[in-house]
Design an enzyme around this catalytic site. Structure first.
Site, mmCIF file in Angstrom:
data_model
loop_
_atom_site.group_PDB
_atom_site.id
_atom_site.type_symbol
_atom_site.label_atom_id
_atom_site.label_comp_id
_atom_site.label_asym_id
_atom_site.label_seq_id
_atom_site.Cartn_x
_atom_site.Cartn_y
_atom_site.Cartn_z
ATOM 1 N N ARG A 31 0.824 -1.217 0.000
ATOM 2 C CA ARG A 31 0.000 0.000 0.000
ATOM 3 C C ARG A 31 0.853 1.261 0.000
ATOM 4 N NH1 ARG A 31 -5.722 -0.617 1.882
ATOM 5 N NH2 ARG A 31 -6.274 -2.439 0.662
ATOM 6 N N ARG A 35 -3.865 6.278 1.039
ATOM 7 C CA ARG A 35 -4.439 7.488 1.637
ATOM 8 C C ARG A 35 -3.508 8.240 2.581
ATOM 9 N NH1 ARG A 35 -9.750 4.596 3.579
ATOM 10 N NH2 ARG A 35 -8.152 2.997 3.664
ATOM 11 N N ARG A 44 -7.373 11.632 -5.515
ATOM 12 C CA ARG A 44 -8.602 11.010 -5.012
ATOM 13 C C ARG A 44 -9.752 12.008 -4.881
ATOM 14 N NH1 ARG A 44 -12.127 8.576 -3.710
ATOM 15 N NH2 ARG A 44 -12.379 6.945 -2.166
ATOM 16 N N ASP A 80 -6.984 -2.860 -7.601
ATOM 17 C CA ASP A 80 -7.561 -3.422 -6.381
ATOM 18 C C ASP A 80 -7.840 -4.899 -6.572
ATOM 19 O OD1 ASP A 80 -8.621 -2.446 -3.606
ATOM 20 O OD2 ASP A 80 -10.009 -3.977 -4.312
ATOM 21 N N TYR A 162 -14.563 -12.416 -0.026
ATOM 22 C CA TYR A 162 -15.303 -11.177 -0.333
ATOM 23 C C TYR A 162 -16.580 -11.474 -1.103
ATOM 24 C CZ TYR A 162 -11.695 -8.036 1.380
ATOM 25 O OH TYR A 162 -10.832 -7.348 2.183
HETATM 26 O O1 CP3 Z 1 0.203 0.961 -3.428
HETATM 27 C C1 CP3 Z 1 -0.680 0.095 -3.237
HETATM 28 O O2 CP3 Z 1 -0.413 -1.004 -2.711
HETATM 29 C C2 CP3 Z 1 -2.069 0.426 -3.643
HETATM 30 C C3 CP3 Z 1 -2.724 -0.540 -4.574
HETATM 31 C C4 CP3 Z 1 -3.710 -1.459 -3.875
HETATM 32 C C5 CP3 Z 1 -5.045 -1.131 -3.507
HETATM 33 N N1 CP3 Z 1 -5.664 -2.243 -3.050
HETATM 34 C C6 CP3 Z 1 -5.707 0.192 -3.662
HETATM 35 C C7 CP3 Z 1 -6.695 0.555 -2.619
HETATM 36 C C8 CP3 Z 1 -3.508 -2.795 -3.545
HETATM 37 C C9 CP3 Z 1 -2.245 -3.632 -3.671
HETATM 38 C C10 CP3 Z 1 -4.756 -3.290 -3.038
HETATM 39 C C11 CP3 Z 1 -4.987 -4.699 -2.666
HETATM 40 C C12 CP3 Z 1 -6.135 -5.022 -1.823
HETATM 41 N N2 CP3 Z 1 -7.420 -4.587 -1.956
HETATM 42 C C13 CP3 Z 1 -6.101 -5.961 -0.766
HETATM 43 C C14 CP3 Z 1 -4.909 -6.782 -0.388
HETATM 44 C C15 CP3 Z 1 -3.922 -5.961 0.352
HETATM 45 C C16 CP3 Z 1 -4.058 -6.042 1.807
HETATM 46 O O3 CP3 Z 1 -4.115 -4.976 2.433
HETATM 47 O O4 CP3 Z 1 -4.043 -7.159 2.362
HETATM 48 C C17 CP3 Z 1 -7.382 -6.024 -0.218
HETATM 49 C C18 CP3 Z 1 -7.797 -6.871 0.960
HETATM 50 C C19 CP3 Z 1 -8.218 -5.174 -0.980
HETATM 51 C C20 CP3 Z 1 -9.671 -4.945 -0.836
HETATM 52 C C21 CP3 Z 1 -9.897 -3.570 -0.335
HETATM 53 N N3 CP3 Z 1 -9.693 -2.424 -1.099
HETATM 54 C C22 CP3 Z 1 -10.320 -3.166 0.949
HETATM 55 C C23 CP3 Z 1 -10.634 -4.103 2.098
HETATM 56 C C24 CP3 Z 1 -10.401 -1.759 0.931
HETATM 57 C C25 CP3 Z 1 -10.875 -0.858 2.016
HETATM 58 C C26 CP3 Z 1 -9.746 -0.615 2.959
HETATM 59 C C27 CP3 Z 1 -9.948 0.641 3.750
HETATM 60 O O5 CP3 Z 1 -9.081 0.836 4.614
HETATM 61 O O6 CP3 Z 1 -10.876 1.402 3.500
HETATM 62 C C28 CP3 Z 1 -9.961 -1.321 -0.339
HETATM 63 C C29 CP3 Z 1 -9.855 0.080 -0.785
HETATM 64 C C30 CP3 Z 1 -8.522 0.515 -1.337
HETATM 65 N N4 CP3 Z 1 -7.836 -0.131 -2.318
HETATM 66 C C31 CP3 Z 1 -7.807 1.700 -0.992
HETATM 67 C C32 CP3 Z 1 -6.663 1.721 -1.794
HETATM 68 C C33 CP3 Z 1 -5.606 2.800 -1.825
HETATM 69 C C34 CP3 Z 1 -8.195 2.739 0.047
HETATM 70 C C35 CP3 Z 1 -9.500 3.368 -0.230
HETATM 71 C C36 CP3 Z 1 -9.580 4.623 -1.063
HETATM 72 O O7 CP3 Z 1 -8.613 5.188 -1.629
HETATM 73 O O8 CP3 Z 1 -10.725 5.076 -1.149
#
Ligand code: CP3
Length: 356
Positions: A31, A35, A44, A80, A162
């Site tokens: 990540r 954010r 964003r 994602d 999911y």
């Molecule tokens: O630099 C990076 O790694 C960003 C790229 C990335 C995102 N999601 C963007 C994202 C990656 C590698 C992911 C993978 C991802 N997505 C995982 C596996 C990684 C881990 O943490 O174990 C998972 C479980 C997801 C599913 C997912 N996407 C969730 C559960 C959420 C909500 C999390 C939260 O804290 O709100 C997301 C949203 C998400 N995907 C964000 C980002 C930057 C944050 C929300 C946003 O920008 O609105």
């Protein structure tokens, strides 16, 4: 394993994945574009998360900005885990503060049978983002090293959780109910996910990804016998197929101390270690024939400088310069993390010298 063709072997990150000698430990962060970073929040403001993912120029910009700002050795493509749901026919959205929500969770054999596996090409926007990032980082950096480009996908269990739960979960009751009581539905779901994820990973590799990371973020919810009975075979199949594309695979999960020996059996080149297990112990559990990635507690990034520096040094001392260590966190950077602390960690990893 097929050796990836050069030029990716000009990348210390790729060499470390293959347990080849490197001049210093490569470093990147789970990540790293997220954010906590003001540059990401600025983008964003104008786009939803899915818009960023689906617009190659924007996704590439976010990926590149994070990698350059931090000075890391690898860039993970901005995408994602849940993107493959759309071509499979599973509608979802990201709800602010609550994470992903699947509109109609998949709970029955008939629903699994209806999942589409023939529209993977609709995900090609991710491959287009990777092409832009690959082109941007085509030239070696000032130290002669090629930045590694990481593509990724979810593992079958984590994605299934999911789909079945409809979102994030604490106890995975519906997922485990399907596993235990509807073998036909579970096996077909695993098979369909492996098929779609293989095609998706192939697009990413053909677009220039040097390495594919498979996220099994929630595998730690499983007992060792359940992981072995329900998840090891499909995950092994997926990892085998991705490795046959000619790239190393990093297999990552959280809370996996007890699962590491079983996860090793998937044949992944690198296992991601979460922070609960000391790196040395985790590496012992996976054995010397496998590289490891990790494993700083992401919340350490909120600690005072001396504590943070000590934790970074402890990990590097435990790795002891053995080939096959990639410095990373044990899970993703969380919102609110001070960017300057992340940059400091990169600098410490780069300048670290083992005590003789
Ligand atoms: O630099 C990076 O790694 C960003 C790229 C990335 C995102 N999601 C963007 C994202 C990656 C590698 C992911 C993978 C991802 N997505 C995982 C596996 C990684 C881990 O943490 O174990 C998972 C479980 C997801 C599913 C997912 N996407 C969730 C559960 C959420 C909500 C999390 C939260 O804290 O709100 C997301 C949203 C998400 N995907 C964000 C980002 C930057 C944050 C929300 C946003 O920008 O609105």
């Amino acid at each position: 394993m097929h050796e990836p063709a050069s030029p990716s072997n000009g990348s210390r990150f790729v060499r470390a994945c293959l347990r080849q000698p490197v001049d210093r430990t490569p470093v990147w962060f789970l990540r790293q574009a997220g954010r906590y970073m003001p540059e990401y929040m600025a983008v964003r403001k104008h786009h939803t998360l899915l818009e960023i993912c689906r617009t190659p120029q924007v996704a590439a910009e976010v990926t590149i900005t994070a990698a350059e700002r931090l000075g890391v050795d690898a860039a993970i493509i901005f995408a994602d885990l849940l993107l493959p749901f759309t071509p499979m026919g599973v509608d979802f959205e990201f709800v602010a503060g609550e994470g992903p929500q699947v509109h109609t969770p998949i709970r029955t054999l008939a629903q699994v049978q209806a999942l589409r596996t023939d529209r993977v090409e609709e995900l090609s926007y991710v491959a287009r983002s990777i092409e832009l990032v690959t082109k941007h980082f085509a030239a070696p950096r000032s130290d002669g090293d090629q930045l590694g480009i990481i593509g990724f996908c979810g593992a079958p269990f984590t994605l299934a959780s999911y789909m079945i739960e409809g979102g994030s979960s604490r106890n995975y009751i519906e997922t485990k109910k399907m596993m235990y009581s509807d073998r036909a539905a579970w096996l077909l779901l695993m098979e369909k996910l492996v098929q779609v994820l293989t095609g998706y990973a192939q697009q990413q590799v053909e677009a220039g990804a040097d390495v594919i990371q498979v996220f099994d973020s929630w595998a730690g919810a499983l007992s060792v016998p359940d992981y072995r009975a329900f998840c090891l075979a499909p995950t092994t199949e997926l990892i085998h197929r991705i490795r046959n594309l000619g790239v190393p695979v990093i297999y990552f999960g959280v809370d996996t101390a007890s699962l590491l020996p079983a996860m090793r059996e998937t044949g992944a080149d690198v296992l991601g270690l979460d922070w609960r297990t000391p790196l040395e112990e985790g590496w012992k559990a996976v054995g010397p024939g496998c590289a490891v990635q990790g494993n700083l507690d992401p919340i350490t990034l909120f600690a005072p400088e001396d504590v943070l520096q000590m934790r970074v040094a402890e990990i590097l001392e435990q790795a002891a310069g053995r080939p096959g260590h990639i410095f990373n966190l044990g899970h993703g950077i969380v919102p609110g993390t001070p960017v300057e602390n992340v940059i400091r960690v990169v600098e410490w990893v780069k300048s670290f010298q083992l005590r003789s």
